[in-house]
Design an enzyme around this catalytic site. Structure first.
Site, PDB file in Angstrom:
ATOM      1  N   LYS A  60      45.427  35.163  44.706  1.00 32.11           N
ATOM      2  CA  LYS A  60      44.070  35.977  44.092  1.00 32.11           C
ATOM      3  C   LYS A  60      44.361  37.221  43.542  1.00 32.11           C
ATOM      4  CE  LYS A  60      40.343  38.269  47.224  1.00 32.11           C
ATOM      5  NZ  LYS A  60      40.714  38.540  48.452  1.00 32.11           N
ATOM      6  N   SER A 111      36.303  36.973  50.188  1.00 31.29           N
ATOM      7  CA  SER A 111      35.908  36.987  49.114  1.00 31.29           C
ATOM      8  C   SER A 111      37.236  36.059  48.502  1.00 31.29           C
ATOM      9  CB  SER A 111      36.720  38.892  48.858  1.00 31.29           C
ATOM     10  OG  SER A 111      37.304  39.010  49.428  1.00 31.29           O
ATOM     11  N   SER A 147      37.982  38.114  55.062  1.00 31.62           N
ATOM     12  CA  SER A 147      37.983  37.292  53.920  1.00 31.62           C
ATOM     13  C   SER A 147      39.022  36.384  53.268  1.00 31.62           C
ATOM     14  CB  SER A 147      38.556  38.486  52.916  1.00 31.62           C
ATOM     15  OG  SER A 147      37.099  39.019  52.088  1.00 31.62           O
TER      16      SER A 147
END
Lengths: 93, 466
Positions: free
Chosen positions: B72, B147, B171
């Protein structure tokens, strides 16, 4: 939160606030903050606050001189370079 | 080529890393699901050639030799852009890698790219990313969640067997639920946060997406364990989790009562009920419980998250690194423009909320109370685990919406109630999809540091699901 308070917070946060956005934003913040009144239902006397889930520990490394990052390698990570230094905006008035 | 085992088998069968990476990059193509912010083909090939040379020279190979991994984009990767999904760091290239990235590289894994996320991890859909939305591979008209949007998308699209995200209030588990993939958040401190751009430091966890529990176990054993650079790190030097359980006969399970929740999607309710029936059929001993502080989860989370977030965002001033504006008339204006032009709306809102909650006039009624209620929540969770082995709840309480659908932000927060329960208390949790398509996922949770047990219970359950 009232309008003056909102403007003050934006100022403290170094964030610009457009006049056109003020009403919508204020409504948003008031709604968000309204939800915290739910805490009034609880008796929190004598409750120890909990900030983090761990016993934090800072470990110190041995006091030894070590090589730092190679200068050219460090400079290679930025396009803003001049005379072998990082080039920054002027921050002194 | 779906699992870690698949990739290791290819190399055992004689394929070179370069050949396999060609196939991986071909599969990704031009990334139609927009999982990635950065996908550097040359760096991938360079790494592949290095690994092939290492093998040719007869050197000892790591446990993840040639296995592709995505990271990420709020996790530092030396020499590879790390943007946090924001204009603020649009061209930022870190000079160091996060500890977890170094551990992957020590075991010869290949970081193939940096995945998309909501800006600075503030969101649940990818819609706040400066770099645009990611598309849910299950249904591209629906949000993939966030996210850790790109990581979940990459997992579902089969780009890599291991995809790393971060989870502050769900997330990893929420996009896991939306994209129908496994999403695991370990106990707080299990995976080092050193080199992870902080959102709310007492709530931040690194999490793992995978196709199966074996790959999660393989991954956590490599990147988990003590890191001296992270003061909140677990004390255990290294992890050696094993999958040993063949059944869960007699397992004491508490499942959360959701009868009073009219806001939970009907499909989620159905799938939750189905998960309980499966647990029962496996011989688990189920007991329904009510969470006493359920109504407080969202406000507590919101206050603590925003307060910590606003502090963490103070460093982005465009002076030493990051976005800086082209024109300004004074130093003060420079600060205002650097920050205002760098951040999106959601980031700004959370900064302001956090500053409100931590202001000396408001602190006692907001933050101070929130951290006390957090203690009550933690105590309740601790008490639950004195009587049961496993806590079960729905994962996300909704199904993914379409892009651009106007939703009440409080509704969005509320759909992650059972996720934030575990962030606030530091307990491990895993989101397990009940379908391959859109639908509900179930969340399993265990007591702090009982991750090995959690993964074993999840493994038995997943085998039954198949």
């Amino acid at each position: 939160m009232n309008l003056d308070e909102m403007r003050s917070l934006y100022n403290q946060a170094y964030l610009l606030l457009n006049e056109e956005e003020e009403e919508n934003l204020l409504n948003y913040y008031q709604k968000s903050i309204g939800g915290v009144k739910v805490f009034d239902k609880l008796d929190l006397g004598g409750i120890e606050p909990m900030e983090i889930n761990t016993d934090m520990s800072l470990s110190l490394r041995e006091d030894e001189v070590k090589e730092s990052m190679d200068r050219d390698q460090a400079l290679s990570y930025s396009d803003l370079r001049e005379y072998g230094y990082f080039k920054l905006d002027r921050v002194v008035d | 080529m779906k699992t870690v085992k698949d990739f290791l088998q290819l190399y055992q069968d004689g394929k070179t890393v370069e050949e396999v990476m060609e196939l991986v990059l071909e599969r990704i193509g031009d990334d139609p699901n927009k999982a990635f912010i950065t996908l550097d083909h040359e760096k991938v090939k360079e790494r592949a050639r290095y690994l092939d040379k290492k093998k040719e020279e007869g050197k000892k190979l790591g446990k993840l030799f040639g296995v592709p991994i995505t990271i990420k984009d709020n996790i530092m990767t030396q020499g590879l852009k790390t943007t946090a999904g924001s204009r603020a760091l649009e061209n930022y290239i870190p000079s160091y890698s996060a500890s977890l990235v170094k551990r992957f590289e020590e075991e010869d894994g290949i970081i193939i790219g940096k995945t998309n996320l909501d800006e600075f991890a503030t969101g649940g859909s990818s819609e706040t990313s400066y770099f645009g939305i990611s598309l849910n591979p299950v249904d591209p008209s629906k949000v993939p969640g966030g996210s850790s949007s790109g990581a979940a998308v990459a997992q579902k699209a089969g780009y890599a067997p291991i995809n790393i995200g971060t989870d502050t209030g769900g997330s990893v588990r929420q996009p896991g639920s939306y994209c129908s993939v496994l999403g695991y958040k370990p106990s707080y401190g299990t995976i080092s946060s050193w080199g992870v751009i902080p959102m709310a430091s007492s709530l931040d966890h690194v999490g793992i997406f995978a196709d199966n529990i074996e790959d999660i176990v393989e991954t956590i054993n490599i990147i988990g364990g003590q890191d001296e650079k992270d003061p909140a790190s677990i004390r255990k030097e290294s992890l050696d989790y094993k999958l040993y359980a063949d059944d869960i006969q007699g397992l004491r399970v508490a499942y959360v009562d959701i009868d009073h929740r009219s806001d939970i999607d009907e499909k989620v309710k159905e799938d939750y009920q189905r998960s309980l029936e499966i647990l029962k059929s496996l011989g688990a001993d189920l007991k329904k419980i009510k969470l006493n502080y359920e109504d407080y989860l969202t406000p507590v989370y919101k206050i603590i998250m925003a307060t910590e977030f606003s502090g963490n965002m103070a460093r982005y001033d465009g002076i030493r690194f990051g976005y800086s504006s082209d024109s300004f008339d004074s130093v003060e204006q420079m600060y205002f423009k650097n920050r205002s032009e760098a951040f999106g709306d959601e980031v700004k809102k959370r900064i302001i909320l956090g500053m409100y909650f931590s202001d000396s006039n408001n602190y006692q009624e907001t933050y101070d109370k929130a951290i006390k209620v957090r203690e009550l929540i933690r105590e309740e969770v601790e008490k639950i685990f004195t009587k049961v082995d496993l806590l079960v709840s729905p994962s996300a309480t909704d199904v993914p919406s379409g892009f651009g659908e106007k939703r009440d932000p409080d509704v969005d927060f509320k759909s992650g109630d059972y996720h934030v329960l575990l962030n606030l208390s530091g307990r491990p949790g895993i989101s397990i999809p009940m379908n391959q398509g859109l639908g509900g996922s179930v969340q399993f949770a265990c007591d702090r540091y009982e991750d090995e047990k959690l993964l074993n219970y999840a493994n038995v359950f997943c085998k039954e699901l198949r």
